[in-house]
Design an enzyme around this catalytic site. Structure first.
Site, PDB file in Angstrom:
ATOM      1  N   ASP A   1      -5.574  -6.772   5.401  1.00 47.09           N
ATOM      2  CA  ASP A   1      -6.772  -6.035   5.011  1.00 47.09           C
ATOM      3  C   ASP A   1      -7.873  -7.031   4.622  1.00 47.09           C
ATOM      4  O   ASP A   1      -9.025  -6.949   5.066  1.00 47.09           O
ATOM      5  CB  ASP A   1      -6.405  -5.137   3.809  1.00 47.09           C
ATOM      6  CG  ASP A   1      -7.464  -4.102   3.509  1.00 47.09           C
ATOM      7  OD1 ASP A   1      -8.478  -4.065   4.222  1.00 47.09           O
ATOM      8  OD2 ASP A   1      -7.285  -3.335   2.540  1.00 47.09           O
TER       9      ASP A   1
ATOM     10  N   ASP B   1      -3.496 -18.075   0.975  1.00 49.72           N
ATOM     11  CA  ASP B   1      -4.656 -18.700   0.320  1.00 49.72           C
ATOM     12  C   ASP B   1      -5.265 -19.758   1.227  1.00 49.72           C
ATOM     13  O   ASP B   1      -6.485 -19.856   1.393  1.00 49.72           O
ATOM     14  CB  ASP B   1      -4.291 -19.263  -1.056  1.00 49.72           C
ATOM     15  CG  ASP B   1      -2.924 -19.919  -1.108  1.00 49.72           C
ATOM     16  OD1 ASP B   1      -2.158 -19.803  -0.133  1.00 49.72           O
ATOM     17  OD2 ASP B   1      -2.610 -20.564  -2.123  1.00 49.72           O
TER      18      ASP B   1
ATOM     19  N   LYS C   1       3.090 -15.585   1.895  1.00 53.59           N
ATOM     20  CA  LYS C   1       3.006 -16.284   0.607  1.00 53.59           C
ATOM     21  C   LYS C   1       4.443 -16.593   0.221  1.00 53.59           C
ATOM     22  O   LYS C   1       4.941 -16.190  -0.842  1.00 53.59           O
ATOM     23  CB  LYS C   1       2.289 -15.377  -0.406  1.00 53.59           C
ATOM     24  CG  LYS C   1       1.934 -16.021  -1.712  1.00 53.59           C
ATOM     25  CD  LYS C   1       0.828 -17.039  -1.624  1.00 53.59           C
ATOM     26  CE  LYS C   1       0.593 -17.676  -2.976  1.00 53.59           C
ATOM     27  NZ  LYS C   1      -0.301 -18.855  -2.908  1.00 53.59           N
TER      28      LYS C   1
ATOM     29  N   ASP D   1     -11.282  -8.544   7.082  1.00 49.86           N
ATOM     30  CA  ASP D   1     -12.677  -8.366   6.665  1.00 49.86           C
ATOM     31  C   ASP D   1     -13.399  -9.717   6.628  1.00 49.86           C
ATOM     32  O   ASP D   1     -14.572  -9.814   6.991  1.00 49.86           O
ATOM     33  CB  ASP D   1     -12.763  -7.697   5.291  1.00 49.86           C
ATOM     34  CG  ASP D   1     -12.877  -6.183   5.417  1.00 49.86           C
ATOM     35  OD1 ASP D   1     -12.552  -5.654   6.497  1.00 49.86           O
ATOM     36  OD2 ASP D   1     -13.301  -5.541   4.440  1.00 49.86           O
TER      37      ASP D   1
ATOM     38  N   TYR E   1       0.826  -1.214   0.000  1.00 50.64           N
ATOM     39  CA  TYR E   1       0.000   0.000   0.000  1.00 50.64           C
ATOM     40  C   TYR E   1       0.859   1.262   0.000  1.00 50.64           C
ATOM     41  O   TYR E   1       0.383   2.340  -0.313  1.00 50.64           O
ATOM     42  CB  TYR E   1      -0.946   0.027   1.212  1.00 50.64           C
ATOM     43  CG  TYR E   1      -2.088  -0.965   1.124  1.00 50.64           C
ATOM     44  CD1 TYR E   1      -2.158  -1.902   0.098  1.00 50.64           C
ATOM     45  CD2 TYR E   1      -3.100  -0.966   2.062  1.00 50.64           C
ATOM     46  CE1 TYR E   1      -3.197  -2.812   0.015  1.00 50.64           C
ATOM     47  CE2 TYR E   1      -4.147  -1.878   1.998  1.00 50.64           C
ATOM     48  CZ  TYR E   1      -4.186  -2.793   0.970  1.00 50.64           C
ATOM     49  OH  TYR E   1      -5.220  -3.685   0.898  1.00 50.64           O
TER      50      TYR E   1
END
Ligand code: NAD
Length: 360
Positions: free
Chosen positions: A246, A222, A190, A250, A140
């Site tokens: 992020d 994943d 990852k 959620d 980000y």
């Protein structure tokens, strides 16, 4: 005397913050906390008033405060502005400006709300997990970034980047949190594809010997997404970078039924923090007394605990919220239609919490 900066923001932000402030005022008096509140602008309302999503005066006041309580920013009115001057930019700037690198997002399923979750009650009942997300690094913020090239051939790119000190400081927050809870920490990366997360995993492993009581595990993002839906109770504390955090936080939010119930804290190394509900400005319900203010009220409890060291007052708020749910009060987002429930608006559920706290 503690100083709190209040940023209502946009949409339902000012509505939910108004209820949270009433709650803060009650505990301020009851526990003699000596809290002083100062209001400032952020997001779309700041753009309308000053042309900037984060006016300099707001950032200055936030940096000088013990903590900041934020509603939410954004809305369709400002969606066509260029990316660099949108309300959400104000949020990224205040996080970076206050150096708030550690985002703590608890996902707690209140037994009374088990039927509000989209998962079966046996999978989620008793769920109590904490996601620790790195907040001011990674993709980000990484440079270079942009969109380049001639029309039809343009290339968009971002950079995912973490230094060892950045990973180490968020790792320590997560290990400390795990140490205070059930001593299980899962680091999400990852590392089979991305070098930045190979380094992430190495640093997490290097910290592990300093926390011998904490059992550290690693999971690819994943699989973590899959496991959060399949068997979320296997997790206690999860730690991950900005982008994965992020998304996973959620997903975890929805396990608990409503995003309207979830508080968050973003902290820097001085324990100064920005506290906000996990939801956005919900323009679809703004101004209609339909918003659930409990996430913001619970954010006040997190603020008292983490930044002001007032755990007793924090606990009183958490208990009052539990009691209000046990008594059957529900805003529309958490209502299941059961007979023991009373459907109420934002202000009335705030009233119920305030009443309970006033009575002690
Ligand atoms: P949102 O969280 O605002 O809303 C998603 C859904 O959840 C909507 O149906 C909304 O009505 C409902 N909802 C959210 N909070 C609620 C509450 N307290 N009580 C009851 N229902 C609630 O997400 P969105 O619709 O994707 O975004 C709307 C705006 O908010 C956008 O401009 C977005 O950029 C912004 N946003 C801001 C933040 C922030 O300020 N931290 C976070 C996310 C989105």
């Amino acid at each position: 005397m503690s100083k709190i900066v209040l940023l209502g923001g946009d949409g339902i932000g000012p509505e939910v913050v108004a209820e949270a402030i009433r709650v803060l005022e009650v505990v301020n008096q009851r526990y003699g906390l000596g809290i002083d509140v100062e209001e400032h602008l952020i997001g779309g309302s700041a753009i309308d008033a000053t042309g900037e999503p984060l006016p300099e005066t707001t950032l200055k006041a936030a940096k000088n405060a013990d903590a900041v309580l934020l509603g939410a920013v954004g809305g369709p009115k400002w969606d066509l502005l260029p990316m660099t001057s949108r309300p959400e930019k104000g949020l990224l700037k205040i996080r970076a400006g206050m150096n708030l690198f550690a985002n703590l997002r608890p996902a707690l399923l209140y037994p009374e709300l088990a039927s509000a979750s989209s998962l079966k009650p046996d999978i989620v009942s008793g769920l109590d997990l904490l996601i620790v997300r790195e907040l001011i690094g990674g993709i980000y913020f990484g440079e270079p970034r942009g969109i380049e090239g001639p029309p039809g051939q343009r290339v968009g790119f971002n950079t995912d980047r973490y230094s060892e000190p950045e990973i180490e400081r968020i790792g320590r927050v997560a290990f400390d949190a795990a140490n205070r809870r059930s001593k299980k920490l899962c680091s999400v990366d990852k590392a089979n594809v991305l070098e930045v997360t190979v380094l992430w995993r190495e640093v997490m492993m290097s910290l592990s010997p300093e926390y011998p009581e904490v059992e550290l595990s690693h999971m690819y993002v994943d699989n973590a997404a899959m496991q959060l839906i399949k068997a979320p109770k296997q997790f206690d504390v999860m730690v991950t970078g900005n982008l994965f955090g992020d998304i996973l936080s959620d997903a975890a939010a929805m396990l608990t039924g409503s995003i309207g119930m979830l508080p968050s804290a973003s902290l820097n190394s001085d324990k100064q923090g920005l506290y906000e509900p996990c939801h956005g400005s919900a323009p679809d319900i703004a101004g209609r007394d339909l918003a659930n203010p409990l996430a913001t009220i619970l954010s006040v409890a997190m603020m008292l605990h983490h930044s002001l060291n007032e755990s007793k007052a924090a606990l009183a708020i958490n208990n009052a919220v539990k009691s209000v749910l046990s008594a059957g009060y529900r805003t529309q987002d958490i209502a299941s239609g059961d007979s023991g429930e009373e459907l109420v608006g934002c202000h009335a559920i705030g009233d119920a919490v305030v009443d309970l706290l006033s009575k002690g």
